[in-house]
Design a protein around this motif. Structure first.
Motif, PDB file in Angstrom:
ATOM      1  N   VAL A  78      -3.658   8.392   0.377  1.00 17.97           N
ATOM      2  CA  VAL A  78      -2.681   7.311   0.297  1.00 17.97           C
ATOM      3  C   VAL A  78      -2.928   6.282   1.400  1.00 17.97           C
ATOM      4  N   LYS A  79      -3.209   6.760   2.612  1.00 14.13           N
ATOM      5  CA  LYS A  79      -3.502   5.838   3.718  1.00 14.13           C
ATOM      6  C   LYS A  79      -4.738   5.003   3.421  1.00 14.13           C
ATOM      7  N   ASP A  80      -5.785   5.657   2.918  1.00 12.63           N
ATOM      8  CA  ASP A  80      -7.020   4.936   2.586  1.00 12.63           C
ATOM      9  C   ASP A  80      -6.778   3.922   1.472  1.00 12.63           C
ATOM     10  N   ALA A  81      -6.006   4.337   0.466  1.00 16.93           N
ATOM     11  CA  ALA A  81      -5.711   3.433  -0.652  1.00 16.93           C
ATOM     12  C   ALA A  81      -4.909   2.232  -0.180  1.00 16.93           C
ATOM     13  N   LYS A  82      -3.948   2.459   0.704  1.00 15.91           N
ATOM     14  CA  LYS A  82      -3.131   1.348   1.223  1.00 15.91           C
ATOM     15  C   LYS A  82      -3.989   0.376   2.025  1.00 15.91           C
ATOM     16  N   ALA A  83      -4.873   0.930   2.842  1.00 15.84           N
ATOM     17  CA  ALA A  83      -5.754   0.066   3.637  1.00 15.84           C
ATOM     18  C   ALA A  83      -6.643  -0.776   2.733  1.00 15.84           C
ATOM     19  N   ALA A  84      -7.122  -0.164   1.638  1.00 16.37           N
ATOM     20  CA  ALA A  84      -7.982  -0.894   0.697  1.00 16.37           C
ATOM     21  C   ALA A  84      -7.206  -1.994  -0.022  1.00 16.37           C
ATOM     22  N   VAL A  85      -5.968  -1.699  -0.410  1.00 19.64           N
ATOM     23  CA  VAL A  85      -5.136  -2.708  -1.082  1.00 19.64           C
ATOM     24  C   VAL A  85      -4.880  -3.892  -0.153  1.00 19.64           C
ATOM     25  N   VAL A  86      -4.575  -3.616   1.099  1.00 18.53           N
ATOM     26  CA  VAL A  86      -4.338  -4.683   2.075  1.00 18.53           C
ATOM     27  C   VAL A  86      -5.600  -5.520   2.256  1.00 18.53           C
ATOM     28  N   LYS A  87      -6.725  -4.863   2.441  1.00 18.83           N
ATOM     29  CA  LYS A  87      -7.997  -5.558   2.666  1.00 18.83           C
ATOM     30  C   LYS A  87      -8.417  -6.374   1.448  1.00 18.83           C
ATOM     31  N   ASP A  88      -8.382  -5.757   0.266  1.00 19.73           N
ATOM     32  CA  ASP A  88      -8.879  -6.421  -0.946  1.00 19.73           C
ATOM     33  C   ASP A  88      -8.031  -7.619  -1.348  1.00 19.73           C
ATOM     34  N   ASN A  89      -6.737  -7.552  -1.082  1.00 17.49           N
ATOM     35  CA  ASN A  89      -5.840  -8.590  -1.576  1.00 17.49           C
ATOM     36  C   ASN A  89      -5.476  -9.640  -0.533  1.00 17.49           C
ATOM     37  N   SER A  90      -6.006  -9.489   0.658  1.00 12.94           N
ATOM     38  CA  SER A  90      -5.810 -10.513   1.683  1.00 12.94           C
ATOM     39  C   SER A  90      -6.921 -11.553   1.565  1.00 12.94           C
ATOM     40  N   VAL A  91      -6.543 -12.775   1.255  1.00 14.46           N
ATOM     41  CA  VAL A  91      -7.508 -13.856   1.070  1.00 14.46           C
ATOM     42  C   VAL A  91      -7.096 -15.007   1.987  1.00 14.46           C
ATOM     43  N   PRO A  92      -7.970 -15.970   2.195  1.00 15.82           N
ATOM     44  CA  PRO A  92      -7.613 -17.101   3.051  1.00 15.82           C
ATOM     45  C   PRO A  92      -6.295 -17.748   2.635  1.00 15.82           C
ATOM     46  N   GLY A  93      -5.374 -17.823   3.572  1.00 12.71           N
ATOM     47  CA  GLY A  93      -4.074 -18.413   3.288  1.00 12.71           C
ATOM     48  C   GLY A  93      -3.035 -17.430   2.787  1.00 12.71           C
ATOM     49  N   TYR A  94      -3.432 -16.183   2.587  1.00 20.47           N
ATOM     50  CA  TYR A  94      -2.480 -15.181   2.096  1.00 20.47           C
ATOM     51  C   TYR A  94      -2.890 -13.817   2.638  1.00 20.47           C
ATOM     52  N   THR A  95      -2.068 -13.269   3.519  1.00 18.67           N
ATOM     53  CA  THR A  95      -2.359 -11.972   4.136  1.00 18.67           C
ATOM     54  C   THR A  95      -1.345 -10.937   3.675  1.00 18.67           C
ATOM     55  N   VAL A  96      -1.838  -9.839   3.147  1.00 20.19           N
ATOM     56  CA  VAL A  96      -0.977  -8.746   2.699  1.00 20.19           C
ATOM     57  C   VAL A  96      -0.676  -7.832   3.882  1.00 20.19           C
ATOM     58  N   THR A  97       0.555  -7.408   3.988  1.00 16.35           N
ATOM     59  CA  THR A  97       0.936  -6.450   5.024  1.00 16.35           C
ATOM     60  C   THR A  97       1.129  -5.076   4.381  1.00 16.35           C
ATOM     61  N   PRO A  98       0.962  -3.994   5.141  1.00 23.01           N
ATOM     62  CA  PRO A  98       1.174  -2.655   4.582  1.00 23.01           C
ATOM     63  C   PRO A  98       2.553  -2.479   3.951  1.00 23.01           C
ATOM     64  N   ALA A  99       3.560  -3.137   4.502  1.00 18.26           N
ATOM     65  CA  ALA A  99       4.918  -3.003   3.980  1.00 18.26           C
ATOM     66  C   ALA A  99       5.052  -3.582   2.568  1.00 18.26           C
ATOM     67  N   GLN A 100       4.141  -4.473   2.175  1.00 19.17           N
ATOM     68  CA  GLN A 100       4.204  -5.084   0.838  1.00 19.17           C
ATOM     69  C   GLN A 100       3.630  -4.192  -0.248  1.00 19.17           C
ATOM     70  N   VAL A 101       2.876  -3.169   0.123  1.00 14.98           N
ATOM     71  CA  VAL A 101       2.154  -2.357  -0.857  1.00 14.98           C
ATOM     72  C   VAL A 101       3.116  -1.395  -1.554  1.00 14.98           C
ATOM     73  N   PRO A 102       3.298  -1.521  -2.870  1.00 19.12           N
ATOM     74  CA  PRO A 102       4.214  -0.629  -3.583  1.00 19.12           C
ATOM     75  C   PRO A 102       3.588   0.745  -3.824  1.00 19.12           C
ATOM     76  N   ALA A 103       4.425   1.712  -4.118  1.00 17.40           N
ATOM     77  CA  ALA A 103       3.962   3.102  -4.272  1.00 17.40           C
ATOM     78  C   ALA A 103       2.924   3.255  -5.375  1.00 17.40           C
ATOM     79  N   ASP A 104       3.071   2.509  -6.486  1.00 14.99           N
ATOM     80  CA  ASP A 104       2.136   2.701  -7.593  1.00 14.99           C
ATOM     81  C   ASP A 104       0.748   2.154  -7.297  1.00 14.99           C
ATOM     82  N   ALA A 105       0.616   1.409  -6.204  1.00 13.84           N
ATOM     83  CA  ALA A 105      -0.709   0.905  -5.820  1.00 13.84           C
ATOM     84  C   ALA A 105      -1.536   1.962  -5.111  1.00 13.84           C
ATOM     85  N   VAL A 106      -0.888   3.016  -4.640  1.00 17.60           N
ATOM     86  CA  VAL A 106      -1.594   4.016  -3.827  1.00 17.60           C
ATOM     87  C   VAL A 106      -1.456   5.434  -4.361  1.00 17.60           C
ATOM     88  N   THR A 107      -0.756   5.603  -5.479  1.00 20.67           N
ATOM     89  CA  THR A 107      -0.593   6.932  -6.072  1.00 20.67           C
ATOM     90  C   THR A 107      -0.916   6.878  -7.556  1.00 20.67           C
TER      91      THR A 107
END
Length: 222
Positions: free
Chosen positions: A123-152
């Motif tokens: 779950v930790k690895d999946a959350k880190a990947a979601v944050v990294k993959d979806n953070s683009v110039p002008g838009y940064t994803v925070t861990p708190a934004q990641v919903p449960a279905d994105a990592v399970t």
């Protein structure tokens, strides 16, 4: 003696007739009637809830797919094809070679307990990947934004839907990768969000395959 033989023969013939009638009714007539009703009243569901794109069947609305890049040399886990919306973690899914096709390997969840160290790390690895993959110039994803279905994963590992929150989280990345505006992609998500069944059953959801087909059609016209 003759009467005994005759009675036995009659009983055998009666049993054989009953077997033949029951076989005909339950093994032929009943299945044909049920199949006919299903095809007439529930044609799409009876045929696997198929989804088509460019005139070809590309999947089912009931089974999730992966959207990955081809494996690189020496690579065991493929990278996500980030131009597409991603579904839930795909435990139980096989490879997706052309983004709109899938190879079903097996179905099943991890069966790991909630406090299992392996699951927690996944779950930790999946959350880190979601944050990294979806953070683009002008838009940064925070861990708190990641919903449960994105990592399970789901219980079957084949959930075709994601939450609107997870779809919206991916909008900026999908827009950038496809040269589209955020507004265009947000409209796609909005148009493909389904509410609760009968207004109170389940949760709002977005079918990933249907959303990606609409995205493909949009990129063709842009």
């Amino acid at each position: 003696m003759n009467n005994s033989v005759t009675n036995t023969a009659r009983l055998l013939w009666a049993g054989l007739r009953a077997l033949l009638v029951l076989t005909l009714v339950t093994g032929v007539v009943y299945p044909l009637v049920v199949t006919g009703i299903a095809q007439a009243a529930f044609h799409n569901k009876a045929n696997g809830s198929e989804i088509t794109s460019d005139g070809k069947v590309v999947g089912s609305s009931l089974i999730g797919q992966t959207y990955n890049l081809p494996l690189k040399k020496g690579q065991e886990t493929p990278d996500a094809a980030l131009q597409w919306f991603q579904g839930r973690p795909a435990n139980g899914l096989g490879s997706n070679s052309v983004n709109t096709q899938y190879k079903l390997i097996l179905s099943g969840a991890t069966n790991l307990a909630a406090d299992n160290k392996v699951l927690i790390q996944q779950v930790k690895d999946a959350k880190a990947a979601v944050v990294k993959d979806n953070s683009v110039p002008g838009y940064t994803v925070t861990p708190a934004q990641v919903p449960a279905d994105a990592v399970t994963s789901s219980g079957s590992g084949l959930d075709p839907d994601i939450s609107p929150a997870y779809a919206e989280l991916q909008v900026h990345r999908v827009a950038e990768k496809n040269g589209l505006s955020v507004t265009q992609v947000e409209k796609l998500v909005e148009d493909h969000t389904t509410g609760r069944t009968l207004g109170f059953v389940g949760e709002p959801r977005v079918n990933v395959l249907e959303l990606n087909i609409a995205l493909k059609d949009l990129t063709k016209g842009s």
